[in-house]
Each structure stands twice: as structure tokens, then as C-alpha cells.
Design a protein around this motif. Sequence first.
Motif, mmCIF file in Angstrom:
data_model
loop_
_atom_site.group_PDB
_atom_site.id
_atom_site.type_symbol
_atom_site.label_atom_id
_atom_site.label_comp_id
_atom_site.label_asym_id
_atom_site.label_seq_id
_atom_site.Cartn_x
_atom_site.Cartn_y
_atom_site.Cartn_z
ATOM 1 N N SER A 122 0.700 -1.250 -0.063
ATOM 2 C CA SER A 122 0.138 -0.150 0.000
ATOM 3 C C SER A 122 0.674 1.157 0.342
ATOM 4 O O SER A 122 1.700 1.716 0.384
ATOM 5 N N SER A 123 0.282 2.647 -0.390
ATOM 6 C CA SER A 123 1.060 3.894 -0.425
ATOM 7 C C SER A 123 -0.077 4.570 -0.013
ATOM 8 O O SER A 123 -1.256 4.756 -0.480
ATOM 9 N N ARG A 124 0.090 6.234 0.805
ATOM 10 C CA ARG A 124 -0.584 6.677 1.788
ATOM 11 C C ARG A 124 0.303 8.236 0.795
ATOM 12 O O ARG A 124 1.798 8.375 1.027
ATOM 13 N N ASN A 125 -0.632 8.598 0.465
ATOM 14 C CA ASN A 125 -0.638 10.576 -0.135
ATOM 15 C C ASN A 125 -0.877 11.497 0.574
ATOM 16 O O ASN A 125 -2.641 11.422 0.928
ATOM 17 N N LEU A 126 -0.516 12.177 1.932
ATOM 18 C CA LEU A 126 -0.831 12.983 2.247
ATOM 19 C C LEU A 126 -0.066 14.181 1.851
ATOM 20 O O LEU A 126 0.391 14.511 1.567
ATOM 21 N N ALA A 127 -1.480 15.146 1.840
ATOM 22 C CA ALA A 127 -0.801 16.543 0.919
ATOM 23 C C ALA A 127 -1.243 17.771 1.156
ATOM 24 O O ALA A 127 -2.932 17.680 1.174
ATOM 25 N N TYR A 128 -1.116 18.581 0.831
ATOM 26 C CA TYR A 128 -0.814 19.756 0.851
ATOM 27 C C TYR A 128 -0.748 20.958 -0.461
ATOM 28 O O TYR A 128 -0.363 21.039 -1.143
ATOM 29 N N THR A 129 -2.157 22.061 -0.719
ATOM 30 C CA THR A 129 -2.073 22.347 -1.607
ATOM 31 C C THR A 129 -2.738 23.797 -1.464
ATOM 32 O O THR A 129 -3.576 23.786 -1.068
ATOM 33 N N ILE A 130 -1.640 25.062 -1.902
ATOM 34 C CA ILE A 130 -1.608 26.090 -2.153
ATOM 35 C C ILE A 130 -2.360 26.533 -3.181
ATOM 36 O O ILE A 130 -1.038 25.769 -4.690
ATOM 37 N N GLY A 131 -3.038 26.737 -4.048
ATOM 38 C CA GLY A 131 -3.039 27.937 -5.184
ATOM 39 C C GLY A 131 -3.000 29.844 -5.108
ATOM 40 O O GLY A 131 -3.922 29.659 -3.881
ATOM 41 N N LEU A 132 -2.970 30.648 -5.936
ATOM 42 C CA LEU A 132 -2.946 31.648 -6.170
ATOM 43 C C LEU A 132 -3.865 31.792 -7.391
ATOM 44 O O LEU A 132 -2.968 31.596 -8.158
ATOM 45 N N SER A 133 -4.870 32.485 -7.389
ATOM 46 C CA SER A 133 -5.272 32.159 -9.327
ATOM 47 C C SER A 133 -6.466 33.807 -8.800
ATOM 48 O O SER A 133 -6.367 34.259 -8.303
ATOM 49 N N ARG A 134 -6.558 34.693 -10.234
ATOM 50 C CA ARG A 134 -7.274 35.636 -10.687
ATOM 51 C C ARG A 134 -7.719 35.436 -12.342
ATOM 52 O O ARG A 134 -8.044 34.717 -12.731
ATOM 53 N N ASN A 135 -9.463 35.347 -12.043
ATOM 54 C CA ASN A 135 -9.956 35.041 -12.844
ATOM 55 C C ASN A 135 -11.065 36.297 -12.849
ATOM 56 O O ASN A 135 -11.890 37.041 -12.348
ATOM 57 N N ASN A 136 -11.098 37.071 -13.793
ATOM 58 C CA ASN A 136 -11.866 37.843 -14.718
ATOM 59 C C ASN A 136 -12.788 37.930 -15.625
ATOM 60 O O ASN A 136 -12.441 38.633 -16.149
#
Length: 889
Positions: free
Chosen positions: A609-623
Motif C-alpha cells: 500500500s501507499s499513502r498520499n497526504l498532501a497540502y495544496t496552495i494556489g493563487l488565481s485571478r479570474n476576471n
Amino acid sequence: MEKQANKLNSILVLHKPTLLLILALFIGVFSSKAQERIPFDQGTKYFLGEVKVTGKISYNEQTVVTFAGLEKGQEVTIPGEEISNAIKKLGKLGLFSEIDFFVNRVQGDSIYLELNINELPKLNEVKIVGVKKSKKETLIKDNALTKGKIVNENLLTTTKNYIENKFRKDGFYNTKVTISTKQDTVESNQVNMLVYIDKGNKIKINSIDFTGNNVYSSSQLRKRMKNTKQKNVIRIFKASKYIKDKYKEDLVRIIDKYKENGYRDARIVSDTLGFTKNKKELSLKINIEEGRKYYFGDIKFLGNTIYPDRGLQQMLGIKRGDVYNGVLLEKRIADKSKPDGEDITNLYQNNGYLFSNINAVEVKTVNDTIDFEIRIVEGPLAYFNKITVVGNDRTNDKVIYRELRTKPGQKYSKEELVRTIREIGQLGFFDPEAIDPKFKNVDAAAGTVDIEYNLVEKGSSQIELQGGYGGGGFIGTLGLSFNNFSARNIFKKDAYKPLPMGDGQKLSLRLQGSTFFQTYSLSFSEPWFGGKKPIQFSSSLAFSKQFAANNFVGGIDKSKNFNIFAISFGLAKRLKVPDDFFVISHALSFQFYDLNNYNTGLFTFGNGSSRNLAYTIGLSRNNKGVNPIYPTYGSEFSISGKFTPPYSYFNKIDYANLGSLEPYKLRNEGSTPILSQDQTEFILPGEYIDANGNRALTFQEAAADQGKVDQEKFNWLEYYKIKFKADWYTKIFDKLILRSLTEFGYLGSYNNARGLVPFERFFVGGDGLANFAQDGREVIQLRGYPNNSISSRDGGPIYNKFSLELRYPLTLKAAASIYMLTFIEGGSAYNNFKEYNPFVLKRSAGMGLRIFMPAFGLLGIDFGYGFDPLTGSTQPNGMETHFIIGQQF
């Protein structure tokens, strides 16, 4: 005379104001039952005793009297305003063809009236002659010719005009429509309608000729005409048809071309429209007077106290000596084609000066130079007063009001008004093309304005039901997406229509399966977590089970399976700096990969088995705006990073010496045992020895040993992933839009000895549909090539992609949005940075079609031609067909 008068019927007709005058001529009213004269003086007041309703009606008698504004016991003057107003009120209803008042009798100071009315007939059925069945249904729907509709002259006239104009727009310039009605023989007061359409021949424009033009050639002027074209066998997208309104617009475009290049006095002297000799085609003759070329002189600003001359001059962007351009001058003062344009009018209106007025006036012309004054009336500051929303039948008010940028008491801003239209359109619950902010109670003296946003609800829930072949067999999918869900009403029985709706939340359920896999996923998002700020909360839960194929007997081997369990939570917050188009997002995700005898080559271990614990941070601009399905302006930029904890820095495991299959060497390639070189042992066929010279192993034993090593290496996945995406939308003209796109992705490791993980890879090529994979892979669309054909079998850790897409809409109605597109794009995947070269790409071009229906989401088809060969080939890949289902816009 008195005896003759006693024999008259005592009915007095009061029909509209003219008949009231006739009433005044009578000196008395007599009852048919009485032989004595009843005195009746002009303008006499009575108390209304009764109104009896007669005639052809289906309405309740009292209802009719109430609509007339009459009631028993009220004081009325005969003749007078009360009866006249009653006739007007009933007439405004548009339900009656005749409205007559009679006096039945006068008894003391009471008067008894009779109201005789005949209802207008109602429509029973419609028959249309002269067009195909599909056209008939459209015409009936467009004109709302439904059973029971009141048939009056207005309905007949508007229907006739609509049909004639519709066919004239399609080139049938001589279309004639005749409408007749006939009393239905079964139903009383109902009529059948017969619409006879004579389209005539389709009239095309044979030629467009110009005279008087010396500066521009006739061909240049014909190109300027956007909607009026002469016959040309090469032209595909614009037919040579004559539409009067469009033709007049094209004449303005011709003059604008002159004005843009200094010819201020250019004008159309005459234009004639005539038939050719065969009477089947039209010829246009346009006579132009060009005039001389002019230049801008001095430009002065008058009346400006808020903004200085220098700032206004900089925004105007026109200097003395520039070639006169009347169109540019008009746009710099007030650009009517862009509600959010950078012009002087918007400069004032974005800062509260709703009542400002800016005009450019020619004050002096010397030879070829024109001096201007820009006269500005700033007016008082204006403030939003009352803000209302209408048309939201299902969506709760709070969902809309929290998106409004126009608040009561706030200083008026056109920019905020345009932004509000965009925000409402981005919700996805309303037809973005139909959002209409109406100005109500504009009070210059008080400096206030009311705004009423008129909305049209559209279906926001979607169903995905499909089947097809892929992944080794038949795949069936059932998806339900409720994009305007209401979780707070989930326990209220009355709210299920069919589910609780109206709070702007999104609930999605998706089931997919085939012989080889099953996938179940559930997701939920709340755009205003806590209800006070635009903080989006999202969550998802998914489970996938895959089986290995049985290569000997076919089908699957259920003893060999790969299970994935995934859960994630996210928060996204709208920022105020640098501006409020920016959003920062955070997500925490966990996947559990469970392999049971699943030796397929994708993983270096088949059990574990494998385990995938992750934190994602994102910055976006949508106009992007205003329609999320078909944006016509704006951009979307995003950069994100996904990180796992750096386990190798604190788990004290020496990954460099953990082991590998590579140190094992094959000692006997033959099929029979052989004696070792020191003649101390026999070496069996297929035996291996490790780097330390330890006892030989079979390949299966060596691989199993390596699997244990990799199980240790990938027990907890360790990696980081960086992604960047930029997406622009540029208006070429009208609704022809250019979409420009660039993407980049990189998967890296903290510890080179530990290496890259076998998950989270980039698979480039094909339609971009992820199918059933949930191992973190990113499937990147690159049309013109087979799915996942650009990257290696196990995916690449690096990719980039560039795309240009030209789009044009066929329809953007709420029921269905359809647009065509053509594209060129290129991209590639790389195994490491040594191979990375952003200019060595797999290139393609093609065309496609997209159809968005609220109930089914996005459907589409692309035909792409790959110009470059795939690995192992020397020929271009050639044509590929891609079907798009449920993909992003």
C-alpha cells in the motif's frame, strides 16, 4: 308626440364617450314595462342599483363588474366619468371585442344598468402552410400561438410581421404572409387560424458597386461591409443576402472607415436597390462623396473641475497634428461598444458622476485643421438608492444579493454595475445573455438612482448518462450534479422539487464502471462558508476499485486488484489585494492505495500500500466575463503548489542503499543447469545473484525482493508539484473570440535517492478526459494525437502546452449554447530537465464544435491533425477525432 314617446323602448345605449353625448340629447328614458314617462336629465346623479352582465362571456358576472370598477350603491353621474372609465378599464384588458352599457330602469334615485360584452375569440388550433414541419413548430413556439390564446388584431399583425421579417433575414426578400381565422365548429367562441406563407425565391445580392470613391477601392469598401455581401462561391460563412437594417449598419461602417482616416465630410450621397433582369437577384449601387482629409488641431477642455486637463488629455490620447479620426474621438469620450471601456465618460461615471455629460464640439476649422472643445457638465454626485432583483424563481435572494457590488447608499459606479453583471453571470444559475439592469427613479435633484436587475433562471442541474468503449471494455457512467443545492433544507419535505434548491451550493454524485473497474465519488461545495464572506468550502470523497486482466482466458482476475480511497477538504478565499479578482486556496487531501497481487508494471510492487497526504496552495485571478460558457473578455491565471511532508528528512532511512533490482545479475541464461566458474555449485536456469555475491534468486524472487524495497520507499509518498496556467480571451470583432492558453507542470522530489513517485504524473495527448484514473495523474488535452501518446507509458514529470483557439457562437440561448472553434496547439512531456525544451513540441491544428445544455453539460467534437510523428514513427500522426463530454470550457 307624448303618446309616441310612451311607445319607445326605454333602452338607452351608452357606448364609449361618443354615445354618452347622444345620451345627453334625450329628455327622458322610458321603461318597456311602464307606460309613464321617466324624467331623465343630463348629468343627473344616481345610486347604482345593479349591473347585469349579458353577452358572450365565460367569466363570472361579479368578476366583470369588479374589473369595471363599479359596485352596488356607489354614486354615478349619467352621463359621466364613472361609465366612461369602466369602458376604458375593460378595454385595457384586451379580452373583449364589444363593450356596451344600457339603462334598464330608473327607480327613484337608483339606476339599474345592463353591461353587454362579447369576449374576443380564443385560439383552438393553428395550421401553417408553405414551410417544412420543423419550421412550423419553431414559428408556433416563437409567436406563442398556444391553445386558448386571445386572438385579436395585434396578435395577427405581430405574427405576420415576425414571420415575414424572419424569412427576409434568411434572404427571402419577397416573403408574403396571409393569416385568416375561422370559427371552430365544435368549441364556442374559439377560432382556428390558417397561416399561409409564400416565401418566394431566395434573393441574393448579385453585385455591390460604388461610385465617387477614389481614396479606397470598391473591394476595400465591400470588405468593410460586415453583413451585406455580394455573391462569391468561395465565401462560406456569410451568405449574400439583403437585410435592410444590417445594410444600413454597413453603410455607417463605410463612412466610419473614412472618418477613421481623416475624411470627416465623407457621406453617402445616394444608394439604390434594384433587381437584375431576371428579377431573382439584387444589385446595390452606392454613391459616395469623400471630401478632403483633415487633422486634429487644438483640443481644449471646458467645465472640468474634478479632473485636470493633463489627466483628461492623457486619457483622450489625441494630439495636435494627428490625422482626424472621428470614430476614435467618439470612443475616447464614450465607447459604446465596451461598457467597461477606458474613456472619459466612464472615468466620471465610475466615480459617482452619473449625471455627467461630455461632448466634443468643433469650434474652428482652418484649411485642413479642426480645433475642438471637450465640453463637460459634471453634474452632482449620484448614489445607489434602492437595489432590487427580479426573475429569480428558484434561487434565494441572499445568493444573489451577496454577489452585488452595488449597495444602497454607495456612490454610483458604472464599473461596479458591470462587475455585478459579471458576478451574477458567473453563478451559472441565470442566462448571462439576459441579465438586464434597469435604471428606476433616476432623480438628479436628489442625486439617487434605483437599480432593478432583471434575471432569467436557467437549469443549473446536470445529468450525465453515457456509455462507450474504453479502458479495455464497455464503460457506463451516471453523473448527477446539482449546482444550486440547499443543504439547510435537506430535512424539509416540502423543499424536495426534486431536491432542495436555491442556496448556491453544489452537490455532485458520479458512478462509473466497466468489467475492469468501478468508481464512486461524492463532492460538496459551499461558496459562502459561514454566510458572511466569500470563502468557499469544498469536500470530496471517492473510492475506486480496478482489476487486472486475465491474459490466458480473457476477462478479469478478481484476485488481482488495486483499490484507491480518496478524501479532500479545501478552503478558498477572495482577496482584496492586489484586487478582488484574486483568490487564494488551500486544500488538504489524502489517498490510500491498496495493491493486492496487482503486478502490472505500473508499480514496482504488486502487494502492499501507499499513502498520499498532501497540502495544496494556489493563487488565481479570474476576471473572465460575462458568460462562463462563452467568455468574451478577460483572463484567468493560476499557479499552485502541491506538497507532501519531507519524510526522508526525519525518518532516518538511507534510501541510497535501500536496494534496487539493478544489482541483481542473471547467472544462467540457458535452459539447463551449468557449473559455476569455481566449480563449487550448479547454477540453475534463470538464477540471479545480487551485488554482494549472495545466493542466487529467481527473477520472481528478485522482483519480490525489489517490491519490498519499493514498498518501503513509497509507503508514504514524498513529492512536490508545481503548476501554472494562463488563459486569455480577446475580442476580434463582434462575438469572434480568440482564446490564448499556456500551461506548465513539474513534478519533483525532495530526495534524489528516493526518486520520483509512480503517481501524480502528467499524461499528455488526446481529448483530455481523465476516465476512471484516481491515482493523482493529470490528463492534458493535446488534440490531433491519441490519448496519453505524447508522454511515456508511466507519464512524465514535466510538461508544457501552448494553444490558440478562435471561437464563434451560433447561439447563446439559455436552452442551448453552441459555438464553433478552430485551433492550433503544441505541447510535450519530458522525463527530466535535461530533455526539457519548450520549443520542441508536438504540433496540431483542427476545428470543432461545442454544445452546452444545462441538463447535460458540455458536449463536443474535435477534428485534429497531428503534424509530428509519435515515438517510433517517421510519419505525421495525421487526423484524430476527439469526443468531448463534460470537460471544462
